[in-house]
Design a protein around this motif. Structure first.
Motif, PDB file in Angstrom:
ATOM      1  N   ASN A 234       0.821  -1.208   0.000  1.00  0.00           N
ATOM      2  CA  ASN A 234       0.000   0.000   0.000  1.00  0.00           C
ATOM      3  C   ASN A 234       0.862   1.268   0.000  1.00  0.00           C
ATOM      4  O   ASN A 234       1.269   1.768   1.049  1.00  0.00           O
ATOM      5  N   ILE A 235       1.113   1.800  -1.177  1.00  0.00           N
ATOM      6  CA  ILE A 235       2.002   2.958  -1.325  1.00  0.00           C
ATOM      7  C   ILE A 235       1.474   4.167  -0.553  1.00  0.00           C
ATOM      8  O   ILE A 235       2.221   4.845   0.159  1.00  0.00           O
ATOM      9  N   VAL A 236       0.176   4.433  -0.689  1.00  0.00           N
ATOM     10  CA  VAL A 236      -0.414   5.642  -0.097  1.00  0.00           C
ATOM     11  C   VAL A 236      -0.218   5.661   1.416  1.00  0.00           C
ATOM     12  O   VAL A 236       0.141   6.688   1.998  1.00  0.00           O
ATOM     13  N   GLN A 237      -0.420   4.484   2.017  1.00  0.00           N
ATOM     14  CA  GLN A 237      -0.259   4.380   3.468  1.00  0.00           C
ATOM     15  C   GLN A 237       1.201   4.681   3.879  1.00  0.00           C
ATOM     16  O   GLN A 237       1.434   5.371   4.880  1.00  0.00           O
ATOM     17  N   VAL A 238       2.153   4.215   3.106  1.00  0.00           N
ATOM     18  CA  VAL A 238       3.564   4.463   3.439  1.00  0.00           C
ATOM     19  C   VAL A 238       3.896   5.942   3.268  1.00  0.00           C
ATOM     20  O   VAL A 238       4.538   6.548   4.134  1.00  0.00           O
ATOM     21  N   ILE A 239       3.419   6.547   2.167  1.00  0.00           N
ATOM     22  CA  ILE A 239       3.709   7.972   1.928  1.00  0.00           C
ATOM     23  C   ILE A 239       3.263   8.817   3.119  1.00  0.00           C
ATOM     24  O   ILE A 239       3.966   9.741   3.535  1.00  0.00           O
ATOM     25  N   ALA A 240       2.120   8.454   3.673  1.00  0.00           N
ATOM     26  CA  ALA A 240       1.532   9.241   4.765  1.00  0.00           C
ATOM     27  C   ALA A 240       2.464   9.316   5.971  1.00  0.00           C
ATOM     28  O   ALA A 240       2.353  10.222   6.803  1.00  0.00           O
ATOM     29  N   GLN A 241       3.417   8.383   6.058  1.00  0.00           N
ATOM     30  CA  GLN A 241       4.321   8.375   7.219  1.00  0.00           C
ATOM     31  C   GLN A 241       5.478   9.369   7.067  1.00  0.00           C
ATOM     32  O   GLN A 241       6.278   9.532   7.979  1.00  0.00           O
ATOM     33  N   PHE A 242       5.587  10.013   5.890  1.00  0.00           N
ATOM     34  CA  PHE A 242       6.741  10.884   5.667  1.00  0.00           C
ATOM     35  C   PHE A 242       6.345  12.357   5.587  1.00  0.00           C
ATOM     36  O   PHE A 242       5.223  12.692   5.234  1.00  0.00           O
ATOM     37  N   ALA A 243       7.286  13.226   5.927  1.00  0.00           N
ATOM     38  CA  ALA A 243       7.028  14.662   5.915  1.00  0.00           C
ATOM     39  C   ALA A 243       7.076  15.185   4.479  1.00  0.00           C
ATOM     40  O   ALA A 243       7.657  14.554   3.592  1.00  0.00           O
ATOM     41  N   ALA A 244       6.465  16.351   4.275  1.00  0.00           N
ATOM     42  CA  ALA A 244       6.342  16.917   2.928  1.00  0.00           C
ATOM     43  C   ALA A 244       7.690  17.179   2.279  1.00  0.00           C
ATOM     44  O   ALA A 244       7.810  17.152   1.060  1.00  0.00           O
ATOM     45  N   GLU A 245       8.732  17.417   3.112  1.00  0.00           N
ATOM     46  CA  GLU A 245      10.036  17.735   2.494  1.00  0.00           C
ATOM     47  C   GLU A 245      10.811  16.489   2.040  1.00  0.00           C
ATOM     48  O   GLU A 245      11.866  16.610   1.434  1.00  0.00           O
ATOM     49  N   THR A 246      10.290  15.293   2.354  1.00  0.00           N
ATOM     50  CA  THR A 246      10.970  14.074   1.887  1.00  0.00           C
ATOM     51  C   THR A 246      10.759  13.939   0.370  1.00  0.00           C
ATOM     52  O   THR A 246       9.643  14.028  -0.121  1.00  0.00           O
ATOM     53  N   ARG A 247      11.873  13.760  -0.336  1.00  0.00           N
ATOM     54  CA  ARG A 247      11.766  13.619  -1.802  1.00  0.00           C
ATOM     55  C   ARG A 247      11.567  12.143  -2.136  1.00  0.00           C
ATOM     56  O   ARG A 247      12.443  11.324  -1.930  1.00  0.00           O
ATOM     57  N   ILE A 248      10.362  11.847  -2.671  1.00  0.00           N
ATOM     58  CA  ILE A 248       9.955  10.446  -2.839  1.00  0.00           C
ATOM     59  C   ILE A 248       9.763  10.099  -4.318  1.00  0.00           C
ATOM     60  O   ILE A 248       9.210  10.889  -5.090  1.00  0.00           O
ATOM     61  N   GLY A 249      10.214   8.904  -4.698  1.00  0.00           N
ATOM     62  CA  GLY A 249       9.927   8.343  -6.016  1.00  0.00           C
ATOM     63  C   GLY A 249       9.027   7.132  -5.860  1.00  0.00           C
ATOM     64  O   GLY A 249       9.149   6.390  -4.887  1.00  0.00           O
TER      65      GLY A 249
END
Ligand code: AMP
Ligand code: MG
Length: 320
Positions: A234-249
């Protein structure tokens, strides 16, 4: 600087002189040398920084030449060879005494396949020795699926890369060994277990055992980008654990819905949800994501059908 060429005779000359080349195959590019030449074998291990305990795969031109490397061919192995060669299936068989132990990591068995790639086959027919070749990447890193990937890894270190275009299959071969006549799966790969079992019946699986001695493609950590990677259902659930400044691919299977936190790059492996297409695109997508030097790559688990298991196996090891 490596010459990147489609010239078979030039590639054959380099190999005959005992040097190593980048070799296109349908799975991934190989780092290839004369299997009967110990200095070529040493060059493969040194160039890749591959531990000597990890054996190489013999690439041969035809089933007629199988006995040049294999001392014994169980009936089930012959059935599989006839069904899938040339193709992404590697068979582990007892070795001929003249196959150097350096190529087999001191084992009495040798891994063998016929690649399904026109240039590779032309080259193998132009030489009178098998080519030992592991994947053309530094040990443990993302496998190469284009001549450019090989050049990026080894530009000053090898004399020539045979350019066979982008790999059509995109992940490594499936590796099968034998206990007597009973096939045993050593590594999930680009031939699905369903396809193999349709020919020889039930295959024993030992790939889950991290300490299994036989297949370094089975090491817990392998196929890894430099960027940290999280593998998830579940990508969305993992993204939610990170702050907005984290650069994610994002590396998603079929689609990705934009989330509240913006992501830097989205790679979709197969918009139509085809696991074979996803395999073809997997490593190039990982190379692109890694090149962006992001803080994190989040990769999505695929459904366990077709090549889904093989891709999940790679992503799981990439995440370690
Ligand atoms: P790669 O490094 O991806 O090119 O694949 C080579 C892999 O083939 C090795 O890492 C092993 O997993 C496997 N292999 C080669 N020779 C043998 C052998 N004699 N027994 C078992 N596995 C082997
Ligand atoms: Mg490899």
């Amino acid at each position: 600087m490596a010459i990147i060429t489609t010239n078979i005779s030039q590639a054959a000359e380099v190999l005959i002189a005992g040097n190593i080349i980048g070799l296109p195959t349908e799975t991934v590019y190989g780092l290839a040398g004369n299997m009967f030449n110990e200095s070529a074998l040493r060059a493969i291990y040194e160039t890749k920084h591959r531990p000597l305990k990890n054996p190489l795969i013999a690439h041969i031109a035809s089933i007629a030449r199988l006995s040049e490397v294999a001392a014994h061919i169980p009936p089930a192995a012959m059935q599989l060879a006839e069904a899938f060669w040339p193709g992404p299936l590697t068979l582990v068989l007892p070795k001929q005494p003249h196959v150097p132990l350096l190529a087999t990591a001191q084992k009495s068995t040798v891994a063998i396949r016929i690649p399904n790639h026109a240039l590779a086959l032309e080259l193998l027919n132009a030489i009178d020795f098998p080519l030992a070749a592991p994947s053309a990447n530094p040990f443990g890193t993302i496998s190469p699926t284009s001549a450019q990937h090989v050049a990026n890894y080894f530009h000053g270190k090898i004399p020539l890369i045979l350019d066979g275009g982008a790999c059509t299959v995109g992940i490594e071969s499936t590796i099968i060994g034998f206990q007597g006549n009973q096939p045993v799966l050593y590594r999930h790969g680009s031939l699905s277990l369903e396809q193999i079992e349709a020919v020889v019946g039930k295959v024993i699986q030992i790939t889950e055992n991290e300490t299994a001695p036989d297949a370094p493609g089975m090491l817990a950590k392998h196929y890894s980008p430099l960027t940290p990677l999280i593998f998830t259902k579940n990508i969305v659930q993992v993204i939610a654990q990170f702050a907005a400044e984290t650069r994610i691919g994002i590396l998603a299977f079929q689609s990705f819905q934009h989330s509240v936190i913006p992501v830097q790059q989205i790679e979709i492996l197969s918009p139509s949800g085809n696991t074979y297409e996803a395999a073809t695109n997997l490593y190039a997508a990982l190379h692109r994501l890694d090149a962006l030097k992001l803080d994190l790559i989040i990769a999505e688990e695929l459904p366990p059908v077709g090549l889904g298991n093989s891709i999940n196996d790679r992503l799981n090891r990439a995440a370690k």
